[in-house]
Design an enzyme around this catalytic site. Structure first.
Site, short mmCIF file in Angstrom:
data_model
loop_
_atom_site.label_atom_id
_atom_site.label_comp_id
_atom_site.label_asym_id
_atom_site.label_seq_id
_atom_site.Cartn_x
_atom_site.Cartn_y
_atom_site.Cartn_z
N CYS A 101 25.65 72.58 -67.04
CA CYS A 101 24.62 73.63 -67.02
C CYS A 101 24.17 74.05 -65.62
CB CYS A 101 23.42 73.22 -67.86
SG CYS A 101 22.71 71.62 -67.45
N HIS A 136 16.16 74.84 -64.17
CA HIS A 136 17.07 73.75 -63.83
C HIS A 136 17.88 74.00 -62.56
CE1 HIS A 136 19.73 70.26 -65.54
NE2 HIS A 136 18.83 69.86 -64.65
#
Length: 574
Positions: free
Chosen positions: A82, A143
């Site tokens: 990710c 993130h």
């Protein structure tokens, strides 16, 4: 008298005409600047949505989006993990160019108080659009880092990368963000009871030594779990923490409502909305309206709740009559996490359809993801394309449509999608694509001109475990080097156009041009390597570790960070 009237009125008339011309040009400019709604799922497999063949998971709104636009069958994530994938998505560049590709086994940030992140020198599509007068927002998962030197510099924060507004989770949705039962306590008590009953013969001195040691470990673990949630699992609105620890109660509904409000607030000006879902990353969660309603357990419940959220955004665009001037994009940051299986054997990962592998490896299941784009009247509805494209392509596509020139001081690896989407071209602009496993070049994809073949050569492949499995179940994710991979010399070669499941590697016997094809691909990899520059490693050990001085806390009581201002702040958000 009439002559003096004409002389007196001429400057006024000119001013009025200039004003009218200015208003007309401003309106024409506004019309020519489309809105962008970019919907990014987390760990959603290409086999999950109904429009990609799933018959039992209900995704009517994702399917509606596909019917109204173009569905890509070969959208490829720039990384199967990710953090690097999102860095590539935001910048249009392979993550190795920004230092967002790990050289160790840890490929993502697990602490909010880590100092690594997307460097400020990187240019996101949000920065480009903000400079063009767009209102920009990111709601959901980020993130890509938070701070560099102190907890207030927020050098990696979305607001430092072109977003006017942020509401969401600065790290990611981790399993440790949900309160868990103390399994070790139960185990110890069970052991004690069994010994008391005489069912386990353990010498008393050894038993009490082990019990004392286990108690120390248990105490440390419980302390870690007690503090991990509030220190890493919190929601922010812009620069402020609004909920610590994060509550899953109606979380999707809260973030969706905020996304809808952002669209409503900016209905008369061009806007960019990135709605980055926390679904389908574990810990899986869903509200009471969806829990227990799907045919696929907790994963299906979460997927159907995410689909509901997609529908809410599409409905708002319709209600405000913005759909015809809005490019909507839906995708996932990488393939489904096939190793996500609970102790009870329930799968908490999704479906990658017919494709091999999944998240954290570069088999097709790890990088081939849903890719849907809709823009009524501009993109043909119901079209399917099979040409290889990348999530990096959104960067140049959005920039060009917004009237922004691309940066000239760096390599942009993405390609404008509009010629392909509008049928002006029937070929992808990507002749070669390079598949990285963190820092390491794992495979090369080649789609030669005037050929239907799509060659894919692996320099190494992960060792699946147990033997015959479709993932690395012993380590929960596949790693990228050392004892965890098998190196191939010559590289493992597939023709993806004929063998999409990657079951039958080619040989000099089965493919007469075997060595010629590999030589061309290795030369392309060498040319690509020459374009790379040494950059700071954002995932070095020093950048990964927890740093107390970077830890954000909504209270001043040390590590006891507890607050919930979501409702109060939500009512007054702008």
């Amino acid at each position: 008298q009439s002559r003096s009237f004409r002389c007196a009125s001429t400057p006024k008339m000119r001013t009025l005409l200039l004003l009218l011309l200015f208003i007309y040009e401003a309106r024409s400019h506004a019309v020519s600047m489309p809105n962008f709604v970019l919907l990014m799922a987390d760990d959603l497999g290409i086999g999950d949505p109904g429009c990609y063949g799933n018959k039992t998971l209900r995704t009517p709104n994702i399917d509606r989006l596909a019917r109204g636009g173009v569905s890509s069958r070969s959208t490829l994530a720039a990384s199967p993990l990710c953090k690097p994938s999102r860095a590539a998505f935001m910048t249009g560049r392979y993550p190795i160019r920004s230092g967002m590709a790990s050289r160790s086994q840890v490929g993502v940030f697990v602490f909010s108080a880590s100092s690594g992140g997307l460097p400020h020198s990187e240019i996101t599509f949000a920065k480009l659009l903000k400079n063009q007068g767009y209102s920009t927002a990111l709601i959901g998962k980020w993130h890509l880092g938070t701070s560099c030197h102190n907890r207030t510099d927020l050098c990696h924060h979305p607001l430092s990368h072109g977003f006017d507004y942020f509401h969401g989770l600065p790290v990611t949705n981790l399993r440790d963000c949900k309160p868990e039962k103390a399994v070790i306590t139960i185990t110890l008590l069970t052991l004690a009871v069994l010994r008391w009953l005489g069912l386990v013969q353990v010498p008393p001195c050894i038993f009490f030594c082990l019990f004392f040691l286990a108690a120390l470990v248990l105490g440390g673990l419980l302390c870690f779990l007690h503090y991990f949630r509030p220190l890493n699992c919190f929601l922010m609105r812009n620069r402020d923490i609004t909920q610590q620890p994060m509550s899953y109660d109606n979380l999707t509904q809260r973030l969706t409502a905020d996304a809808a409000q952002f669209i409503q607030r900016n209905a008369k000006t061009p806007f960019l909305l990135v709605l980055a879902f926390l679904h389908m990353h574990t810990a899986l969660f869903s509200s009471k309206d969806f829990a227990g309603k799907s045919k696929h357990g907790a994963y299906g419940d979460a997927a159907e709740e995410m689909d509901w959220s997609v529908g809410q955004i599409l409905d708002v665009l319709d209600e405000l009559k913005l759909a015809n001037n809005t490019l909507v994009y839906f995708s996932s940051d990488q393939g489904a996490h096939v190793e996500e299986v609970t102790i009870k054997g329930e799968g908490h990962g999704g479906s990658n359809g017919i494709y091999k592998g999944g998240k954290a490896n570069n088999w097709e299941g790890g990088i081939r993801v849903p890719g849907i784009l809709r823009w009524p009247g501009v993109i043909q509805a119901g079209l399917e394309i099979d040409e290889p494209t990348s999530n990096m392509d959104i960067f140049p596509t959005v920039a060009k449509l917004a009237g922004s020139p691309l940066p000239e001081d760096r390599i942009i690896d993405g390609r404008d999608l509009m010629p392909l989407l509008q049928g002006r071209s029937h070929r992808s602009d990507h002749e070669f694509l390079f598949h990285y496993c963190n820092f390491y070049l794992n495979a090369v994809r080649w789609h030669p001109q005037n050929s239907t073949s799509i060659w894919k050569a692996f320099f190494f492949t992960p060792k699946f475990f147990p033997e015959g499995a479709n993932g690395c179940f012993a380590t929960h994710v596949c790693f990228c080097h050392g004892q965890y991979v098998t190196y191939h010399d010559p590289p493992l070669l597939f023709d993806i156009s004929q063998d999409p499941r990657e079951r039958n590697p080619l040989t000099p016997t089965s493919q007469p041009r075997f060595r010629e094809i590999l030589e061309t691909m290795q030369e392309a990899a060498a040319r690509h390597a020459e374009t790379l520059q040494d950059v700071p490693n954002q995932l070095s050990l020093g950048n990964l570790i927890w740093k107390p001085w970077l830890q954000m806390c909504c209270s001043s009581s040390g590590l006891f960070c507890q607050c919930d201002w979501e409702k109060q702040v939500g009512r007054g958000s702008h």
